[in-house]
Structure formats: C-alpha cells, structure tokens
Design an enzyme around this catalytic site. Structure first.
Site, short mmCIF file in Angstrom:
data_model
loop_
_atom_site.label_atom_id
_atom_site.label_comp_id
_atom_site.label_asym_id
_atom_site.label_seq_id
_atom_site.Cartn_x
_atom_site.Cartn_y
_atom_site.Cartn_z
N PHE A 116 -7.33 -20.57 -9.48
CA PHE A 116 -8.11 -19.80 -8.51
C PHE A 116 -7.30 -18.57 -8.11
O PHE A 116 -6.09 -18.65 -7.92
CB PHE A 116 -8.34 -20.72 -7.29
CG PHE A 116 -9.29 -20.19 -6.26
CD1 PHE A 116 -10.66 -20.44 -6.37
CD2 PHE A 116 -8.83 -19.46 -5.17
CE1 PHE A 116 -11.56 -19.98 -5.40
CE2 PHE A 116 -9.72 -18.99 -4.20
CZ PHE A 116 -11.09 -19.25 -4.31
N CYS A 117 -7.99 -17.44 -7.99
CA CYS A 117 -7.30 -16.23 -7.50
C CYS A 117 -8.30 -15.36 -6.76
O CYS A 117 -9.19 -15.88 -6.07
CB CYS A 117 -6.62 -15.50 -8.64
SG CYS A 117 -7.77 -14.85 -9.87
N GLY A 118 -8.18 -14.05 -6.90
CA GLY A 118 -9.12 -13.18 -6.19
C GLY A 118 -10.48 -13.12 -6.86
O GLY A 118 -11.52 -13.11 -6.21
N SER A 124 -13.82 -16.81 -8.36
CA SER A 124 -12.82 -17.22 -7.36
C SER A 124 -13.17 -16.76 -5.93
O SER A 124 -14.31 -16.91 -5.49
CB SER A 124 -11.43 -16.73 -7.78
OG SER A 124 -10.87 -17.58 -8.76
#
Lengths: 455, 455, 455, 455
Positions: free
Chosen positions: A414-416, A442
């Site tokens: 998961f990130c931006g 995300s």
C-alpha cells in the site's frame, strides 16, 4: 542571448545552458550530456564554462563528460577538495557576450555551494537572475541534514545564504534552482518552474520565519531519507567520474540467455507498469516502473551490479539506461528480447500479484483474519493520515526491515497510489513471501471511498 | 503546472500554453496551431480557453483555427467589436487547476488590449506573472502610432496601463510579452526572453521617464513603418479568419509548368540565401531569404496573389508556407521541382547579381563615376550613421519610390549586412534596372574596414 | 525474416542487413554503421556475422566499426591476405533462423570477391536471392581494370563468375549488388534497385555477348577513372581501419578562427550549392556541393589533411562529415559559424564567379576573342558529344593538367549540368586564374538551345 | 526510378508507390495516406494514378482520400460496378517516365481483380515485376471463398489467372502482392516480402498441383473465417468512402467523463498488453492488444459505435486510431487520460484476470474438477494439435457461441501464445463469467513443457 532549461525527468533535476555571441556556459550538467552540445551547435556557440553549484549527492554530475566533449573548463566552489576542475570564489566574474555571471558563495546545503548571479549588461550590471543550486528552490529550501554532527551550524549557514546573500539581490530577480518538484532534495517544491526572489520571499513557506533561530529549529526538525547510493554519488562527484564514451547499449537476450545471466548474478529490473507486473512477472525480478527508476533504483541496486531489463517496448530500454546512468549504474547488460511474452512462450514459470481494489481492501480489513496492510510511504505522508492497523515500513528500508512483517498471513502492499506498492510487492516476493497482493489506487482511492483514516 | 512559450521565428511572436490538472489556456495562438494541441495531448490536458491580448496587426491570429480544433472558447477585450469570440473585462477570473488568471484592461497599443495576471493558488492569490501582450515588452513598450489622430491620447492610455496597472503588480512579477527581439512591433526589445516587472521598471529604457508628459512626448515622436499588409491583418483579426483545414501543400512544378503559372500571374518568391540568389536567379522573381519572409513578405505581396516558391531544399517549402500563412498568404501554388538547377538545365535564361565586397565598394565610391549607393535600411538606422553620398529609400517603400533612383549608372544595394539589400536588388531587377550589384556585408563590413561614416 | 537495403547516398553503395529469429548478418557495412545496430535492435536480433563481398576500393568498409559495436565476426574471401576477420570459402554455409547463406567465389573485379547465395529454408534450400558484390550490378557488371598487367585474365575470371556461377543459379533468383546508379564502380547501372538473374541475363547490356572472348575484349577496352584516394582505401580495407569511437564533431569557428586555421594548413571545403558558391565564396576554398562529396572529395583531398567546412545550414555539417568519413577523411576540424554571412560582415574579402547562361555562352563563343571553354566531363561523355572548340580536361585530373589552359583569356567551366563545373571553377581560382565563369546548365541547356554539338 | 513498399502493420497489407521522372503511381493505398504524399514530395514527383488491384474486403481502401489529396485518377478492374474511379481493362498501358505499367485481368479472388505488370523501358518492354494483388502471394494464393455458390468456378478462374496469365510472364519476374504474412487473406504466406515468379512456381505450396482439377479441389476444401466487418468494407469500397479531412483525434477523458460516455453507449477498448490487462482492467472493457486491432477489431465492434481507448502511453492513441480507421471505425471519441492509473486512484472498481502458467494449468487439468479449457484458436490450428478435453470456440465466434461454455466452473482461456486468449477472457468477463483465468504462454509453453497434445 539564449537560455534553455533542461529538466531531467525522474530526478527532477534542472540544468541550464545559457549563451550569447559565440560562447555559452552550462550549470550542473547531467551525465547524458549530448543535449547541451546539440543546443550549442544549433545556437552556434561554444560551451566554454561548466559551473557546478555544489557536489551533488543524488546523481552523477556530467561535468567531466561534457568537458571531454567540448573542452570547457569546470568550476566549483572552493570549500571542498574536488579532484578535478577549477575553484571559483565569491565575486569571481565571467563574461559571455552581453552576459555577466558573478559567483556568490551560498553554503548550507553543502559547504562549497555557490550561486551564480546573471546580469544582462546590455541593460544593466545589476542582477537579473540567479542560479540557486540546492540553496533555494521554488517553494522550498535545500536540505541541511547531510552533516548531522553540525546540524545547527549548517542550517544557520543556509539561513545566512538565503537572507543575507540571495534575497537582498532584489525582488525582481528571477530564480533558477537545481531541482523541481519530485526531487528527493526537497519536499515542498512547486510543480511550477518559474519564480522570482520577490515571490519566494513572500510565499515560499520555508522562508516565512521570524528569525534565524526559528529557521534553524525548523530545519533541524526535518526528517529526510537518504538512499544508500548517495554515498556513491558523493564519491563519484568528488573525484570526477571518467567520461562515458557512449551510453551503454544493452543487448537483446533470449529467455534462455537471460536465465543464464541471472544465474551469474544479474539483477532483473522490470520497468513495466504496475498493472503489467501484477499480471505476470519473472520470479526474482525487481519491479521499478520506468519513470520511478531515478528516484528508487538507488535504494535497491548495488554499485557495479550487472543489470538486465524487462521492458514494455524496446524504446524503453534507452530511457531506462539514461535513468540508470544518471544515478551511477552503467553495467546494463541486456534486455529481455520480445519482452515478457517471450518468457511466457518459452515455458518458463512466471508469477502474478493480485491487484486489490480499495473497496475490496476495505471489506477484507473489516473481516476476521485481515491481511497485513503494509504501508510503504514516507513517514511524513503517514503522519498526515493512514489506515488504522497498517504496518509502516518506508519503501527504501523494506529490504532491511522485512523481519517486522508477519509471515503467517497475506500481505497487501500500500502507498499513495499503488506505484511504490508494486516495488514493495516485488521485494517481498524476492524475499520469499508468497501471498502478496498490491492495492492499486491505495490511499488516493481509499480517500475517495471514504475509508477511515487516522493520523 | 506546465508552462510553454512558443517562439514563432521571423515574427518573433511569443505565444503561451499554460495548464494544470486537466485544463489549459493559450495566449495569442499562431495560425499553424497544431503545436498547442500536441503539447496539450502530451500533458494530458484539454485546451479550454484562448485569450487574445489584442487584435493583432502583424499576423493572422490562430484563435479560430485552434478553437475549431479543440472546442475552446476565445476571449478578447471588450473595446473592439470582434465578430467572433467572447468579451472579457477587467477583473474577470478563470481557474485552471491551481492556476488563476485575472484580466487587466491595458489599453494604449490598441483600445481593447488586455493583460492577463497569473497566480499560483497553491501558494498565493497574489500575482506571480503577467502576460502583457503588446503593452510591455522586455526592453521596450508597445507602439502607439496606429491612431495618428489620437496620438497623444493613446500614448497617455499606454502610460496609465504601464504605470497604474502593470508596474503596481509588484517587482517580483514575471512578465511574458507577445513579442521578442526582431518584431516589427517594437525596436528596442532585448534578445532575452525572461524578465520581471522589477527589472523592467528599473532598466527598460522606455520606462525611464519623469512623468506622463515626457512619456507621451517620446511616444508621439517615434517613427514606425507600417507595412501595407497590416490593414489586411486587422480585417482578418476583426472578423475571424476561417480555419484552415490544413496548411497549403504546394505542388512540385517543372520549369515549364512554373513558367506557365508565371504567365497567368503567379509571383515567384525565391527564398534561397542572398549568395545563391546572387549566383543565379529567375528573371522577375522576388528574393526574400527564408527567415525574412515574416518580416518582409507583407510589404510586397498582394492579398490572394498566387505564389510560387524557389527553395534551396524541399524541406524549406513547408517552412515558407508556415511563414506565409502566418501573415495571411494562403495561396501558395507550387514550388520549382529540383530547384534552380532544374531551371538551369531546362535552357531557360537566368540572371545573376554581382556581389560587391565592401573593400571594393569603398574604392568604387572614391573613383570617378561612382555607382548609386542605395541604402534601404530604416530611417532610425540611417540616422545612426551612413556612408556619405548614399541615397536612402527604406526597403518597404522601394516599389513606390524607385523613381528617385538615377537610371544612368549602376546601383549598389546596401543595408546592415547585405540581406535586405538582396531583396532590394531583386526588386530593382524586376523594375527593369540592369546594372545592379549587391554589397554583401554592407554596413557591418564597412565599419570593420574603417569606411567613413556620417550621421 | 526481415531484409533491409541501406543505400548510402553519393557513393550509391548498397549494404544489407538480413535476419530471422534472433540473429542477423550484414553485407558490406558502411563506416557510419549505427544504422545497422538500430535496425537490429528494432527487430530484436543480434548481428552475428558481417560479410565483405570484396576489399572495397571506393570507401572505407565499416566492418571493424560494426564488429566493435556488436561483437559480430567478419568474413571475407580467401584470396587476399586481410589483416583482420576470418576467411570463408566456396561452399561455406551459415544459418540465421530459416535463412541459409552459402558462399560462392566470384573473382574478377578482385580476386577475393565472393557472392552470397540466400535460401529461405522454410520453402526450399534452392537459391532465392544472391548478393553479388561488385561482380554483377543491375544493368552492368564490375570493373576489371584494377590489375592492368592481368587485364585479360581478370576479365576472363569475371566472365566465368558471371556465366558459370551466378547465372546458373536460375532466372528466378533475385539479385542484390553492392552498388547502384551513380557509383564510380560502373557506369551503365539502372536507377532501379531491384532485379532478377533472369532479367539481367536477358537485358543487362554487359551480358549480351556471344562468348567469353567478346566479353574479355569489351572489358579490356573500357576506360575508367581511378581517383587517387582508391590507394588509401585499399590500404585501409586490407589492414582494417581502427573503429571510430564516434563520428567527428567539427566545432563552430568564427571567421577569425577559421582564417587562423587556414594559415596553419586547413583546407576549406565549401559544400553549398553551385549558385551560392558563384554568388560569394571565400578565396582559396574548394567547392564541392554537399551531395558530390562522396564522388569527388577523393580526387582532391590529401589523407589526414585538416578540413574546414562552409555549409548552407548547420545540419549539413553532420552530413558532410558522414560523407567524408566514408571515404576516409576523419580530420574535420570545424565549420564556419553562421556561414558565409559571418564572413561577409567580418569585413573579410570574398570572390564571386559569374554564372554564364548557355544562351549567352553560345553568343560569346561566336564572337571574336571567345573564352576558353573548359569541358571537365569524363572522356566517355565527351565522346558522345561536345561543343566545338572546347578544351577537355577531366575534372579529377584538373589539378595536375591545368598548364594546358591558356592564361591570356577568360575560362568558362563546363560539364553536364554545371555542377562539376563549379568544382572546376573553384580549382582554377585556387590556382590563380582570375577570369573564371561557370556555365550553370552546361551541356543540358546547350542541347535544349540547339547549340552545335560534335562528337 | 524509385520504388517503395509500404507495409501496414496488423493488416499486413502491402501497398506500393513507384515513380520515375515527374510522376508516380500508387497501388492499393491505405486510408491514412499521408505517407504516399510525403514520399512523392521527397522524390519530387506527382502522384497521378492510383490502382486498386481489387475491391478489398479487409480494410477501407484509401484511394478516395489520396485522390482528394493529390488529384490523381483512380483505376479498377471492369467487372464490378464501382461508384467512383475509372475502369481499366486487360492490355491498358500507362507510362511514368521510363516505367511502363500494363494491366492483366486476373479474376478468381474477386471477379474484377487485376494485376499490374511493370517494365523498365530503359532496358526492355518485357515484364520486370508484377503487382499481383490478392491473386498470388509469397507462399500462398488468394482466398476464393467469397462466392460460396460459385466455389468451383472462381477457384478455376484463379487457376487460370495464375497458370495462364501470371506464371507465363517468366521466372525472372519479381512479384509484389497485396498482403504479407499475418493477413487474414491467406494463411501460408512467407514472412519474407520478396520473391520471383520462378521461385513461387517451384516452391509456393499452393502452386504445386498436377492440374486445374486438383487446384480447384484444394481451394474448395479450404476453410476461412470471414469477420462480420468484411460486409461493411465491401460496401465502403464499392461506393467509395468519403475522404477523411484528418485522422480522428480522441480527447483525453477523466475517469468520470469516460464513465459518463460508457453510460451513453461508448465501447471501451483496452489496447494494453495482455499482462497489463490481466493485472487490472475496467469492468466491461474489451481487451484487444494494440497490434491485434487490425486483425480482431472487425469481429467485435459495431459500425459507428463510439469508441473509448485505454492505452499504455499517450503515443499509442494515434496508432490505435490509425488501426481503427483502416478497418472503418472512425468514431473514436476519447482516451482515458493518465491511463488506468487515473482510474485506480479515482476509487472506481477494477477487475483482474489471473494469469495461469502452463505448468500449473497442466496440474490443474490433471486434478479433480478441472476448469473448462477454452481454446479460441482457428480450426486449422486446433486440427494440428490441441490439449485433450479442451473446448474449442474460435475467438471471432465467441460472442455468439458462449452458451456452449459451462457456467459452473472456472474457465481458462487458451490460444497459441496467450494473446488472443486475453481478448477471449475480456469477452467472457463482459458476458458475466466471473471465474476466468488466462493462460499466458498457452500452446507454445505447453509444447515446451511436454504437455500431452492430440490432433
């Protein structure tokens, strides 16, 4: 008089070529420096001077390459013992037709940092513009975390450079920094690449301080990540990296040939999109989508490591090579001929990484036995808001901190927006994790979907 | 946020495309407007607004073409009754992502002139930059000679626009004018295309006045040439010229075909270098070296006249067409296939115009029976210095004033460097003069050689 | 399977890259060999073999450059002691995917000449096409004048190669020779670059002989010119010229810098059009219009001589460099920055060469005291028809035979169309002739105008 | 004389432009016909004639577009009542400089089919080459299945055209057909695009028959697929499709805008790679990887249907548009701005389709409850070998035959290499199947892995 700004993608590095009459100078050239020569030829000038605003740490400077190509002389500030080039000091002046360049010592980001004040003597010898290197950006100022033991001192030096040297040049002076938005050298930069000292003085958040003390406090409190390859860049840029005769030209390799090279230690770098990597990828490969190479390769690649590429299309090879060379990786051996399709029909096995829609992630997290949600964003982003229950490890530090991840349940990276998360997913797969999913979309998607966010 | 300046060569016209998020606007588009669309596509935005800073008189504005291509809305100032587009007035605001554009009425050059103030709302709603049209250039200000009967009034209007509207935006505001050096819209412009209001306030010669009265006096005293095609441009730009489906594509014509077209009224325009025209050219052709078309075609070509081209190489055809279309000449029928070589081997006759080295000119002028030295520069250049005994007729006025030239002796055409002089030489040949020579090098060479110059 | 023919302009040299599956071979690569690598990359193959059909004498073969770039192995015929590469002999076979290449020794033009028979094994192992080198062209056959003392023997060898080896491959076999029309390696070649053995057998004039004896007689009777640089090429191509790291990149030189280099021995090569050279040129310069460099530079330039260029436009520099490098001239120091215009305004003197319209020439020749009409065409052209009273010296031999030209009257240079005549005119000017005119249009125009022609 | 073959990818359609002196002709131009004009300009000729070898059924012929652009005249055979152009009949001759073109009526594939015999009259009026349209390919002959009720008759016509008209032209005659390998107009074509009548006579499998009867039997027994859009193409090519002013230029659409268009009936065409589509795709979209559009769009798209694109990169848009326009789809409305990434971060849901490695497929098929293995290859491929137990539905027929697929278990789509299988997978998803997997590698990988294959 001509003036060209060269924006090097990914690094968001800005270099400049400026000339008049028969001569020109270049500020902070990049490594693949043919472009300056082409512009100079088109404008009918000779590049006679190369200025480095400071010893860069985030890319290999192209000064030695450009000097070899043009015969120009390289100039740096005097407070570092470079193994090549000439020293220039406060007040030195250079003329190029009607252009006058004057040196201003502006330490802080590094000790030897200089700024270059430009005047158009057809109109006045007063300042018209200034190349500010990593001292002053548009919307931010330079990092001062490279000398932890001198943290307050160097922040103070930068304050003096900004408030006593640069801003007094006058509101009407245009500024030309060494980086734009997206660089690892600052986080608050504008996406816009034009500004003046007057505008920055009033609206650059980093300059809105009451006094030097407040400035120093703010700077010392900043947290920055320092990728491991910075050390290598500093070495290269201190001694002067030998010029490249030409950019590396990786060979097309069949699946069989590529496999043989992998056996011998080649790292396979997959530059395709996150979606394509998710759909099918070669076990053991490292995903770094093409445009993210400049920002992330330096976290994961060893110096001198032989590199193989998996690309979407052949023309991506040259681009990947440029990106790698700019950050010091020259040993690009080959690319997978005919791409992943060749691998698939060769009968060799491939992996896939399920993409997890944020809406489904939300449900999964609400159920029993939720997966580990691995958030690989920067600390500063996490601080501004994250999903409850997520585990945070910054992407760059994942290879060394993966022990923190439970092995007994699936991991969702998961990130931006899902781009860095695919890099993370590929790293986990390389480390032997088997149930890895990637949340494309995300945090951006989660926000739209109204997921609960805590900070 | 992205920002691109498009410099149209020859006209030295500057247009801009600026965008953020999904939308973009264009300021003063040129006629061959594909370039804006290409940039917009690359940046992933839609062009939604087109601003005209004023009704241009030196080229055909590309607004209608670009609007047809993109669906964008065209905006002008309200003090002229345009037959197309929308009116925008002082204080109107437009948003493009984080960009805000605000309209400032800045009459003087023309009544409906507007400027566009740009803000980056990520940082502030205060002005960051301003598109100044033909009100304020870098190093000069706009012409105010288009309304001779209102000369003082309009000069005063421009003063107010400059001193009460533009300069008060602040020293730190960047300026983006509609023309650069080389334009017929001003003579003192810098070759540099970047500046700030602060720099201009202090160093733009036209702004260094004590008061409005002095400004008006200076402006009213200025002498400008007005090429005849300006009238046509004004008509076109008032009513809105119908969009071109595509740029004209002249056909290759054999010498025989070209001759037949000349019989029917085609004007043969020779765009080769002065040296090549001197070496051999087709009797009756008009020499305008390629890069001089935008500045000089409008003096000599009739609207709607069928045009044939003689070019150095086939790729020059497309460039010549662009240049012609920009100034309203769309009827480009063909080009001489295989160039002048085809003409020569066809057995058709050609002329040559001896080039006269300045050193030899000097000797010839000192002998008995000197030739007529015809100086075709502008009055302002002649005022700064000319060879004694020369006859001055400005190039643009040569077709109507050639009676002033004695017929009984050779004529040597002369200008700043020999480029305009070749146009003059070709005009004289067309008019029946037979002993015409051209001084390549002209005044520039004379200065180096120490010729006597009077002013 | 892919197949690309690379036509190198000027030399009219044809090289080929052919591949299938993962590998490819190149036949007779040119020196600026990046193009083969680019095609191979695009097709996703590796170049593994380079075949030289023979030791070329009219250009520097690019085998060593291409081998250095790709790692491919070079193959030649066995009857010459090359200092590099491998020997291949009659019957040797090579496979590239479904492609099979078989070697045929076809001496005559040179002893070590080979042809390469191509089969598409997906369909048959029978011949499909043949690369014939300089043995068989489309419309002509190879020269056999390089071994004057063995004239009949080598002509006989060529006969055997043609009639006993090549033609028996079958009428349906396509042919791919090493040169096309415009090459100095044969004069009767078709402008068309596709044919079959069947078509050549029936319609190639050189093959329409009754028997070997007739063929030998014809070949021995042929007259060919041999430019002096051939000797140099033979040396280079025997020993293997060291690879160029990159093509030379001449620097822009101001008139002053260029003059200084001329003093030091630089030869100034003016590549502009004949018309431009006529109009104005630098005293002492040698005119060779750009596209004529490959054919004529080798007659007039010394090996290793430093060369400066005068060009019409900057992009011509790179092209001129390619042309020069192909024929072994690598020492291209610089080009005149801003072209002849810079020279003219520098105050330096220039010459012009009047162009003489064929109609006027006709009149001049009919008057008393006619000029010397210097015809610089080949003997074979002159034999087919020339103006009465003309003096014939072949262009290539002009530097050594100019004593034959009377000094006491004007000289008019003359050729087929006026192109070679400008080279001749520049040579005469270099030699001190002062009254030189050039007949643009030359014989082509004279024919149209009905001039009297004798043969 | 110049000769250029234009290979239009995907369709594997071959068109030609050939010229000499000042004129040129084009054979079977494609719709995006700017390329012919560019070549003609470069060569300095005018395109005066356009020949259609027959009324094409697999793409929209570009004759009307090219005629509108150039003024050339269109010629077809006389046995079909075209609504545009001129009729040309057996024996008609046309001259272009030294080129002579002679018409040969060669019915069979269609009644009005013609071939064009080319001679180089500088050498002979005997045939040198022949444009064979869809009568004779390299390695195959034309289809004769378009008139099922006249099956034997038209096969016989083709036999006569081949054996009585084309082959008698002579072994040495080069052939230039209208299609290459990969076309739907024939299945046995060579990947090679050069051959002679002699080579084809001996080695083209379709010509290796004892007599006319055997030829007819073979042709009548052939099975070909006929995509539904052929009907549309036939209509277009009979009446003459109105020229396109320019190629459609789809607009960038945000996810929100795209969703709104989908609601209104737009079909979303995803042109990304099979891997990227597998990784994440928009529910309801149809996958056709970019290079497969020409071959497969016509099976699934309705005439006039508004089309939206999902692309890997912006430059793919123009390519997709070309491919669509060539097969008659002009209504390309927009493309997803910033690609699938924009969709993902918009919070909208996406699907993924697991890729199934052939090694794992093998295991799955051996277990209880195996998935349905859906083989979408052509009948002819299936006949040569398929996995036991697979269900065969040809890809093009999948939309109408999907009832044959059991709904109660997962489906694995399968083809030659996994490319067509992704199209099939997307169709199943559109039809409501939920457990769909795609075997990337498919039969190619299975063969390497030694899977059991039956035929």
């Amino acid at each position: 008089m001509f003036f060209k700004k060269i924006h090097s993608e990914g690094l968001a590095q800005l270099s400049y070529i400026v000339g008049d009459a028969n001569s020109a100078f270049v500020v902070d050239p990049r490594r693949d420096c043919e472009i300056y020569r082409e512009i100079a030829d088109r404008e009918g000038v000779q590049i006679t001077h190369i200025f480095e605003t400071h010893r860069n740490e985030d890319f290999v400077i192209g000064s030695c390459d450009l000097a070899a190509m043009t015969g120009a002389t390289i100039y740096h500030g005097g407070r570092l013992d470079f193994h090549y080039g000439e020293i220039t000091r406060e007040g030195d002046q250079f003329e190029f037709g009607a252009i006058q360049v004057r040196v201003l010592e502006t330490p802080g980001h590094t000790d030897e940092s200089i700024s270059l004040v430009l005047a158009d003597t057809d109109f006045s010898r007063e300042p018209l513009a200034v190349f500010t290197g990593d001292a002053l950006f548009i919307g931010d100022v330079g990092r001062t975390d490279f000398f932890p033991e001198r943290a307050e001192e160097v922040a103070g030096l930068l304050y003096d450079s900004l408030f006593d040297k640069l801003l007094p040049l006058g509101d009407g002076v245009l500024i030309y920094p060494a980086h734009g938005a997206g660089s690892v050298c600052g986080s608050g930069m504008a996406t816009r690449e034009f500004s003046s000292l007057g505008f920055e003085r009033r609206f650059n958040p980093a300059l809105q301080v009451q006094n030097k003390q407040e400035f120093i406090q703010k700077k010392v409190a900043e947290a920055h990540y320092t990728p491991p390859y910075f050390k290598q860049m500093e070495k290269f840029n201190l001694k002067g990296q030998p010029p490249l005769a030409r950019l590396p030209r990786p060979r097309p390799l069949s699946p069989k040939q590529m496999s043989a090279e992998i056996e011998k230690g080649l790292l396979l770098l997959d530059t395709r999109s996150p979606e394509a990597y998710s759909g099918a990828s070669i076990p053991g490969s490292l995903a770094i989508p093409l445009e993210m190479i400049p920002a992330y390769a330096g976290w994961f690649l060893e110096p001198d490591q032989p590199i193989g590429l998996v690309v979407q299309q052949v023309s991506d090879v040259a681009r990947a090579v440029r990106y790698l060379v700019r950050v010091g990786y020259e040993n690009v051996l080959g690319f997978l001929d005919e791409g992943l399709h060749a691998w698939e029909i060769s009968g060799k096995s491939y992996q896939n990484i399920p993409s997890l829609y944020a809406g489904d992630l939300k449900k999964r997290l609400a159920q029993d036995h939720p997966p580990t949600l691995l958030d690989v964003r920067k600390q500063s982003e996490v601080d501004q808001g994250h999903l409850p229950g997520s585990l945070h490890i910054f992407l760059g530090e994942l290879p060394t901190k993966q022990d923190q991840i439970p092995k007994d349940r699936p991991v969702v990276t998961f990130c931006g927006s899902g781009q860095r998360a695919i890099i993370a997913a590929s790293i986990l797969m390389r480390q032997g994790f088997t149930e890895v999913e990637n949340c494309l979309g995300s945090m951006a998607a989660c926000k739209v979907l109204g997921c609960r966010i805590v900070s």
